[in-house]
Design a protein around this motif. Structure first.
Motif, PDB file in Angstrom:
ATOM      1  N   ALA A 100     -20.931 -12.840  -2.111  1.00  0.00           N
ATOM      2  CA  ALA A 100     -21.779 -11.654  -1.999  1.00  0.00           C
ATOM      3  C   ALA A 100     -20.969 -10.371  -1.798  1.00  0.00           C
ATOM      4  CB  ALA A 100     -22.763 -11.828  -0.841  1.00  0.00           C
ATOM      5  N   PHE A 101     -19.639 -10.497  -1.766  1.00  0.00           N
ATOM      6  CA  PHE A 101     -18.792  -9.328  -1.497  1.00  0.00           C
ATOM      7  C   PHE A 101     -18.890  -8.300  -2.617  1.00  0.00           C
ATOM      8  CE2 PHE A 101     -14.687  -7.149  -2.006  1.00  0.00           C
ATOM      9  CZ  PHE A 101     -14.613  -6.506  -0.778  1.00  0.00           C
ATOM     10  N   LYS A 102     -19.037  -7.030  -2.213  1.00  0.00           N
ATOM     11  CA  LYS A 102     -19.081  -5.924  -3.175  1.00  0.00           C
ATOM     12  C   LYS A 102     -17.918  -4.959  -2.980  1.00  0.00           C
ATOM     13  CE  LYS A 102     -24.103  -6.019  -3.812  1.00  0.00           C
ATOM     14  NZ  LYS A 102     -25.375  -5.252  -3.704  1.00  0.00           N
ATOM     15  N   ASN A 103     -17.653  -4.580  -1.735  1.00  0.00           N
ATOM     16  CA  ASN A 103     -16.530  -3.695  -1.462  1.00  0.00           C
ATOM     17  C   ASN A 103     -16.169  -3.789   0.017  1.00  0.00           C
ATOM     18  OD1 ASN A 103     -18.056  -1.524   0.068  1.00  0.00           O
ATOM     19  ND2 ASN A 103     -19.110  -1.411  -1.901  1.00  0.00           N
ATOM     20  N   PHE A 104     -15.036  -3.189   0.395  1.00  0.00           N
ATOM     21  CA  PHE A 104     -14.539  -3.273   1.766  1.00  0.00           C
ATOM     22  C   PHE A 104     -15.228  -2.301   2.722  1.00  0.00           C
ATOM     23  CE2 PHE A 104     -11.042  -4.891  -0.870  1.00  0.00           C
ATOM     24  CZ  PHE A 104     -10.810  -6.104  -0.244  1.00  0.00           C
ATOM     25  N   GLY A 105     -16.064  -1.419   2.185  1.00  0.00           N
ATOM     26  CA  GLY A 105     -16.755  -0.460   3.032  1.00  0.00           C
ATOM     27  C   GLY A 105     -15.801   0.592   3.574  1.00  0.00           C
ATOM     28  N   PHE A 106     -16.102   1.107   4.748  1.00  0.00           N
ATOM     29  CA  PHE A 106     -15.286   2.152   5.362  1.00  0.00           C
ATOM     30  C   PHE A 106     -13.889   1.600   5.639  1.00  0.00           C
ATOM     31  CE2 PHE A 106     -14.014   5.484   8.220  1.00  0.00           C
ATOM     32  CZ  PHE A 106     -14.786   6.575   7.862  1.00  0.00           C
ATOM     33  N   ALA A 107     -12.865   2.339   5.247  1.00  0.00           N
ATOM     34  CA  ALA A 107     -11.478   1.889   5.404  1.00  0.00           C
ATOM     35  C   ALA A 107     -10.671   2.937   6.155  1.00  0.00           C
ATOM     36  CB  ALA A 107     -10.852   1.625   4.037  1.00  0.00           C
ATOM     37  N   TRP A 108      -9.741   2.460   6.987  1.00  0.00           N
ATOM     38  CA  TRP A 108      -8.959   3.350   7.852  1.00  0.00           C
ATOM     39  C   TRP A 108      -7.482   2.979   7.719  1.00  0.00           C
ATOM     40  CZ3 TRP A 108     -11.678   6.880  11.008  1.00  0.00           C
ATOM     41  CH2 TRP A 108     -10.891   7.647  11.869  1.00  0.00           C
ATOM     42  N   TYR A 109      -6.670   3.896   7.186  1.00  0.00           N
ATOM     43  CA  TYR A 109      -5.231   3.669   6.951  1.00  0.00           C
ATOM     44  C   TYR A 109      -4.513   3.597   8.296  1.00  0.00           C
ATOM     45  CZ  TYR A 109      -0.883   4.446   4.176  1.00  0.00           C
ATOM     46  OH  TYR A 109       0.340   4.332   3.539  1.00  0.00           O
ATOM     47  N   GLN A 110      -3.758   2.495   8.519  1.00  0.00           N
ATOM     48  CA  GLN A 110      -3.113   2.295   9.807  1.00  0.00           C
ATOM     49  C   GLN A 110      -1.587   2.313   9.768  1.00  0.00           C
ATOM     50  OE1 GLN A 110      -4.733   2.386  12.548  1.00  0.00           O
ATOM     51  NE2 GLN A 110      -6.827   2.120  11.827  1.00  0.00           N
ATOM     52  N   SER A 111      -0.974   1.713   8.756  1.00  0.00           N
ATOM     53  CA  SER A 111       0.491   1.638   8.762  1.00  0.00           C
ATOM     54  C   SER A 111       0.998   1.140   7.423  1.00  0.00           C
ATOM     55  CB  SER A 111       0.963   0.679   9.859  1.00  0.00           C
ATOM     56  OG  SER A 111       2.382   0.597   9.906  1.00  0.00           O
ATOM     57  N   ASP A 112       2.280   1.390   7.175  1.00  0.00           N
ATOM     58  CA  ASP A 112       2.995   0.763   6.069  1.00  0.00           C
ATOM     59  C   ASP A 112       3.694  -0.489   6.593  1.00  0.00           C
ATOM     60  OD1 ASP A 112       2.230   2.809   4.387  1.00  0.00           O
ATOM     61  OD2 ASP A 112       4.087   3.933   4.638  1.00  0.00           O
ATOM     62  N   LEU A 113       3.891  -1.461   5.715  1.00  0.00           N
ATOM     63  CA  LEU A 113       4.607  -2.689   6.035  1.00  0.00           C
ATOM     64  C   LEU A 113       5.612  -2.947   4.926  1.00  0.00           C
ATOM     65  CD1 LEU A 113       1.494  -4.994   6.741  1.00  0.00           C
ATOM     66  CD2 LEU A 113       2.758  -3.669   8.441  1.00  0.00           C
ATOM     67  N   GLN A 114       6.737  -3.563   5.253  1.00  0.00           N
ATOM     68  CA  GLN A 114       7.684  -3.944   4.210  1.00  0.00           C
ATOM     69  C   GLN A 114       8.469  -5.170   4.649  1.00  0.00           C
ATOM     70  OE1 GLN A 114       9.897  -0.886   2.328  1.00  0.00           O
ATOM     71  NE2 GLN A 114      11.008  -2.289   1.011  1.00  0.00           N
ATOM     72  N   ALA A 115       8.475  -6.170   3.760  1.00  0.00           N
ATOM     73  CA  ALA A 115       9.228  -7.395   4.034  1.00  0.00           C
ATOM     74  C   ALA A 115      10.714  -7.141   3.855  1.00  0.00           C
ATOM     75  CB  ALA A 115       8.764  -8.511   3.100  1.00  0.00           C
ATOM     76  N   GLY A 116      11.518  -7.705   4.727  1.00  0.00           N
ATOM     77  CA  GLY A 116      12.961  -7.583   4.614  1.00  0.00           C
ATOM     78  C   GLY A 116      13.532  -8.650   3.700  1.00  0.00           C
ATOM     79  N   ALA A 117      14.856  -8.764   3.706  1.00  0.00           N
ATOM     80  CA  ALA A 117      15.531  -9.726   2.831  1.00  0.00           C
ATOM     81  C   ALA A 117      15.143 -11.162   3.161  1.00  0.00           C
ATOM     82  CB  ALA A 117      17.049  -9.548   2.949  1.00  0.00           C
ATOM     83  N   ALA A 118      14.769 -11.411   4.415  1.00  0.00           N
ATOM     84  CA  ALA A 118      14.373 -12.765   4.829  1.00  0.00           C
ATOM     85  C   ALA A 118      12.874 -13.008   4.637  1.00  0.00           C
ATOM     86  CB  ALA A 118      14.750 -12.991   6.291  1.00  0.00           C
ATOM     87  N   GLY A 119      12.168 -12.038   4.057  1.00  0.00           N
ATOM     88  CA  GLY A 119      10.744 -12.217   3.806  1.00  0.00           C
ATOM     89  C   GLY A 119       9.877 -12.051   5.041  1.00  0.00           C
ATOM     90  N   LYS A 120      10.372 -11.279   6.010  1.00  0.00           N
ATOM     91  CA  LYS A 120       9.620 -11.085   7.249  1.00  0.00           C
ATOM     92  C   LYS A 120       9.396  -9.594   7.503  1.00  0.00           C
ATOM     93  CE  LYS A 120      11.532 -15.184   9.564  1.00  0.00           C
ATOM     94  NZ  LYS A 120      12.226 -15.694  10.783  1.00  0.00           N
TER      95      LYS A 120
END
Length: 212
Positions: A100-120
């Motif tokens: 039944a999903f249509k969209n995520f609704g109200f969204a709030w930007y919180q942070s950037d993420l980035q995996a390192g060389a070890a995938g963490k």
């Protein structure tokens, strides 16, 4: 002897205090939960033939704001993501897609993420989260919109192209509003339908709401 009117007022005051105390006691000072990979994008998220990507979230309640720490592992090295709190999850409580999903609704930007060389990756943010996180736009609606779910999106649409994502139709989930699809997201509670950032649900309403 106390008059009947004073007795009624005293009982009412005590009941109100008891309900307030019960509500406060129901709040958790710390909560933990895992995000679930979006199945159709899983191959673009993890290392080929490697273990399933994971993301564990810990949130600690504070006096003025809360502290959220998210730790990811088994991610394809150097992938970048954008983390949002959202009104709705695209998954059911059991981690399967919500038909039944249509969209995520109200969204709030919180942070950037980035995996390192070890995938963490490990990122900590401080903001209003547990039981009270909401946004509103009076031009759009008189309602407030709680964002009790948490997820992150591929920052670069091309990183999800191999999983069938159309890079000519990016999503708005990054600072440039040209992101890829959702990579991982929280699942709602099976009973209340609320996301895990609500620790004190009110099950007497329909649908369930959250006691702030």
């Amino acid at each position: 002897m106390m008059s009947s009117n004073k007795l009624v007022l005293a009982v009412a005051a005590f009941a109100s205090f008891a309900m307030m105390s019960l509500s406060a006691a129901a709040q958790e000072n710390e909560t933990e939960f895992d995000l679930v990979p979006i199945g159709k994008n899983l191959a673009c998220l993890g290392v080929p033939n490697g273990p399933t990507p994971t993301a564990h979230v810990t949130v600690k309640r504070g006096v003025f704001n809360d502290t959220l720490t998210i730790e990811g592992a088994n991610i394809k090295p150097h992938l970048a993501f954008d983390m949002f709190t959202v009104q709705r999850s695209s998954l059911l409580a059991n981690g399967t897609p919500d038909p039944a999903f249509k969209n995520f609704g109200f969204a709030w930007y919180q942070s950037d993420l980035q995996a390192g060389a070890a995938g963490k990756f490990k990122v900590t943010i401080k903001t209003i989260l547990l039981d009270q996180i909401f946004g509103f736009d009076p031009d759009l609606s008189k309602k407030n919109f709680n964002t009790f779910n948490l997820g992150f999106w591929f920052n670069n649409p091309a990183d999800a192209a191999a999983c069938g994502f159309d890079v000519t139709k990016p999503t708005p989930f990054n600072g440039e509003h040209k992101a890829g699809p959702a990579a991982m997201i929280s699942v709602p509670d099976a009973v209340t339908g609320l996301g895990p950032l609500c620790t004190n649900p009110n099950k007497l309403t329909n649908p369930a709401t959250c006691n702030p």
